[in-house]
Design a protein around this motif. Structure first.
Motif, PDB file in Angstrom:
ATOM      1  N   MET A 216      31.035  93.140  19.209  1.00  0.00           N
ATOM      2  CA  MET A 216      30.082  92.520  20.126  1.00  0.00           C
ATOM      3  C   MET A 216      29.760  93.467  21.278  1.00  0.00           C
ATOM      4  N   GLY A 217      28.520  93.373  21.759  1.00  0.00           N
ATOM      5  CA  GLY A 217      28.117  94.171  22.907  1.00  0.00           C
ATOM      6  C   GLY A 217      27.833  95.621  22.591  1.00  0.00           C
ATOM      7  N   ALA A 218      27.430  95.904  21.353  1.00  0.00           N
ATOM      8  CA  ALA A 218      27.233  97.297  20.948  1.00  0.00           C
ATOM      9  C   ALA A 218      26.035  97.926  21.646  1.00  0.00           C
ATOM     10  N   HIS A 219      24.925  97.214  21.718  1.00  0.00           N
ATOM     11  CA  HIS A 219      23.696  97.765  22.278  1.00  0.00           C
ATOM     12  C   HIS A 219      23.097  96.855  23.347  1.00  0.00           C
ATOM     13  N   GLY A 220      23.883  95.940  23.856  1.00  0.00           N
ATOM     14  CA  GLY A 220      23.391  94.987  24.849  1.00  0.00           C
ATOM     15  C   GLY A 220      24.507  94.041  25.232  1.00  0.00           C
ATOM     16  N   PRO A 221      24.171  92.856  25.766  1.00  0.00           N
ATOM     17  CA  PRO A 221      25.198  91.918  26.234  1.00  0.00           C
ATOM     18  C   PRO A 221      26.165  91.494  25.133  1.00  0.00           C
ATOM     19  N   ARG A 222      27.432  91.394  25.514  1.00  0.00           N
ATOM     20  CA  ARG A 222      28.449  90.907  24.572  1.00  0.00           C
ATOM     21  C   ARG A 222      28.558  89.380  24.623  1.00  0.00           C
ATOM     22  N   ARG A 223      28.005  88.785  25.680  1.00  0.00           N
ATOM     23  CA  ARG A 223      27.966  87.322  25.776  1.00  0.00           C
ATOM     24  C   ARG A 223      26.558  86.879  26.120  1.00  0.00           C
ATOM     25  N   LEU A 224      26.127  85.786  25.478  1.00  0.00           N
ATOM     26  CA  LEU A 224      24.834  85.167  25.782  1.00  0.00           C
ATOM     27  C   LEU A 224      25.079  83.681  25.982  1.00  0.00           C
ATOM     28  N   HIS A 225      24.743  83.199  27.159  1.00  0.00           N
ATOM     29  CA  HIS A 225      25.025  81.827  27.541  1.00  0.00           C
ATOM     30  C   HIS A 225      23.737  81.161  28.023  1.00  0.00           C
ATOM     31  N   ILE A 226      23.481  79.943  27.544  1.00  0.00           N
ATOM     32  CA  ILE A 226      22.277  79.202  27.922  1.00  0.00           C
ATOM     33  C   ILE A 226      22.648  78.017  28.807  1.00  0.00           C
ATOM     34  N   LEU A 227      21.916  77.865  29.900  1.00  0.00           N
ATOM     35  CA  LEU A 227      21.970  76.641  30.693  1.00  0.00           C
ATOM     36  C   LEU A 227      20.748  75.823  30.272  1.00  0.00           C
ATOM     37  N   LEU A 228      20.980  74.798  29.476  1.00  0.00           N
ATOM     38  CA  LEU A 228      19.893  73.996  28.909  1.00  0.00           C
ATOM     39  C   LEU A 228      19.624  72.808  29.836  1.00  0.00           C
ATOM     40  N   ILE A 229      18.451  72.820  30.468  1.00  0.00           N
ATOM     41  CA  ILE A 229      18.088  71.801  31.454  1.00  0.00           C
ATOM     42  C   ILE A 229      17.380  70.647  30.741  1.00  0.00           C
ATOM     43  N   ASP A 230      17.935  69.462  30.832  1.00  0.00           N
ATOM     44  CA  ASP A 230      17.332  68.302  30.187  1.00  0.00           C
ATOM     45  C   ASP A 230      16.217  67.752  31.070  1.00  0.00           C
ATOM     46  N   ASP A 231      14.994  68.243  30.836  1.00  0.00           N
ATOM     47  CA  ASP A 231      13.856  67.812  31.636  1.00  0.00           C
ATOM     48  C   ASP A 231      13.015  66.767  30.906  1.00  0.00           C
TER      49      ASP A 231
END
Length: 225
Positions: free
Chosen positions: A208-223
């Motif tokens: 993970m994280g070879a060419h970019g972020p090793r973690r991807l996290h979403i804050l999903l807003i319930d609109d």
């Protein structure tokens, strides 16, 4: 006549009798239609099922998600995420109104700096243009308020995404981008991100994280109600 012009003239003459050939007006009219291609059945679902498909695809791609009732809850959620992963409180954020306008005073221990990402930045927070349910893909557009470096330079990428932005397929996502930027005015780049950066080049072992972020996290807003 230049070599280039001569080549194009030769191509035009050779294709003049082709029954499939279309003149310029016909081509431009076709482009203005933005005709939707075949829609995959798995994505062409009512909104609740479409959302669940997006969540399932994100899980398959090692994308983590926090679901929030309001965008005002985002700063505290980010602080909690950083604490869980033992990450520093210094974050680089998108200067866009969606991110810079969040109530950062609700997380006073965070050090928030807007602008392009630097190589020393460990955490970036950005908005997304859309989320694609079919593949769990995030659609990111570049611009002065959304520098593309934020998507790729820091090891940890946190994305604020509204539930109303989760669409069926790529065609829907590009329709949202056209609506936002205006017909005939696209951003310089549109990046499709499907999970953290990874590679299996060495001994076919996933890193993970070879060419970019090793973690991807979403804050999903319930609109949505």
């Amino acid at each position: 006549m230049s070599t280039r012009d001569a080549l194009f003239e030769k191509i035009a003459k050779a294709s003049a009798a082709n029954p499939e050939r279309r003149d310029r007006d016909a081509v431009e009219a076709r482009m203005r239609e933005h005709r939707i291609n075949l829609m995959p059945a798995r994505a062409d679902k009512p909104e609740p099922e479409r959302l669940q498909l997006f969540l399932d695809k994100c899980a398959e791609l090692a994308i983590t998600i926090d679901r929030l009732g309001s965008a005002d809850d985002a700063p505290a959620a980010i602080a909690g995420y950083l604490k869980r992963h033992n990450l520093p409180g210094e974050i680089r954020i998108s200067p866009s109104a969606e991110i810079a306008g969040l109530p950062w005073d609700k997380a006073p221990l965070l050090s928030v700096t807007p602008g392009r990402a630097e190589i020393s930045d460990q955490v970036a927070v950005t908005p997304a243009a859309a989320g694609i349910a079919e593949t769990g893909t995030l659609v990111m557009t570049s611009g002065a308020d959304t520098p593309a470096t934020l998507n790729f330079v820091p090891d940890n990428h946190i994305v604020v995404l509204k539930r109303s932005q989760v669409v069926r397929a790529m065609e829907d996502a590009f329709a949202m981008v056209r609506e936002r930027f205006g017909e005939g005015s696209m951003p310089r780049t549109v990046n499709m991100i499907s999970g953290p950066s990874r590679t299996g080049d060495v001994e076919q072992k996933i890193v993970m994280g070879a060419h970019g972020p090793r973690r991807l996290h979403i804050l999903l807003i319930d609109d949505l109600d």
